[in-house]
Design an enzyme around this catalytic site. Structure first.
Site: not given
Ligand code: IPE
Ligand code: IPE
Ligand code: MG
Length: 237
Positions: A12, A29, A60, A181
């Site tokens: 994350d 990403h 997601n 999550s």
């Molecule tokens: C969890 O991260 C999913 C992945 C890392 C793929 P999210 O960023 O989606 O989690 P929440 O929504 O903040 O809990």
């Molecule tokens: C995790 O990084 C990757 C995915 C959920 C695909 P995030 O995209 O959730 O990054 P933040 O939490 O917004 O920084």
């Molecule tokens: Mg995130």
């Protein structure tokens, strides 16, 4: 010093990493893929046998359309460019999750990567894509019911998408949030949890070693008392 055989990671913080640089989220990403490549090598070098990463959750899909399509493009590009080098360094790759919602092209890419790397034994990389812990429990329950078996913990474990490996010893979440999550809900019943403030693109070897050092300090009791655990480790030594 005890070492985890199976590490699970919630990768994350990509979006915040990009935002800090005034870049689009998808640039974060992209950097996340680099970080994963480095992490696989580092885990392999440290004798980790299984690495299970959360790449895209069933929730997601609710992100803005352009981010979701950016992630799908990135997945296609990773399948085209990352699989061969991983294969050459002995990595076995499996994709875990609900494949019904990804495109046929991606499904073919998953199957090709899995077939190519099936004989590799250095490290197993499970990539959770369109994965949700609740989905996993439901699909396992459906398959147990269809098989006519009794609903036991063993039967459920044998039908979870991770049936081919032991449960994670260590669950790391980067990015500072302290939540699961909807990740491996069934499998992490007794995993040690480590939360890192590093954003995933910044999660380097030093950060991994810091997480491993935390793990080494933990006493895994599995419901027993500390005295019981210490006397059985003394006996084993
Ligand atoms: C969890 O991260 C999913 C992945 C890392 C793929 P999210 O960023 O989606 O989690 P929440 O929504 O903040 O809990
Ligand atoms: C995790 O990084 C990757 C995915 C959920 C695909 P995030 O995209 O959730 O990054 P933040 O939490 O917004 O920084
Ligand atoms: Mg995130």
């Amino acid at each position: 010093m005890s070492k985890p055989e199976h590490i699970a990671i919630v990768m994350d913080g990509n979006g915040r990493w990009a935002r800090q640089r005034y870049l689009p989220r998808v640039a974060g990403h992209r950097q996340g893929v680099e970080s994963l490549r480095r992490c696989v090598r580092a885990c392999e070098a440290r004798g980790v046998k299984v690495l299970t990463v959360f790449a895209f959750s069933s929730e997601n899909w609710n992100r803005p359309q352009d981010e979701v399509s950016g992630l799908m493009d990135l997945l296609a590009s990773a399948l085209a460019h990352e699989v061969k080098p991983l294969h050459e360094s002995g990595v076995k790759i499996l994709f875990l999750g609900d494949r019904s919602r990804v495109s046929q092209r991606v499904r073919d890419g998953f199957a090709q990567a899995e077939n190519l790397t099936t004989g590799n034994t250095k490290i197993l990389l499970n990539v959770c894509f369109n994965y949700g812990g609740r989905w996993d429990i439901v699909q396992a329950a459906q398959r147990v019911a269809a098989s006519g078996q009794a609903f036991t913990e063993q039967a459920m474990s044998a039908h979870m998408v991770t049936a081919h490996c032991a449960d994670p010893d260590l669950l790391i979440r980067t990015g500072g949030e302290m939540r699961i999550s909807n990740y491996l809900l069934w499998q992490c019943a007794y995993s040690e949890l480590v939360f890192s403030d590093k954003l995933w693109p910044d999660f380097d070897e030093a950060a991994l070693d810091a997480a491993l050092a935390q793990y080494a300090q933990r006493e895994r009791r599995f419901g027993k008392t500390s005295e019981q655990v210490r006397s059985s480790t003394l006996q084993a030594a």
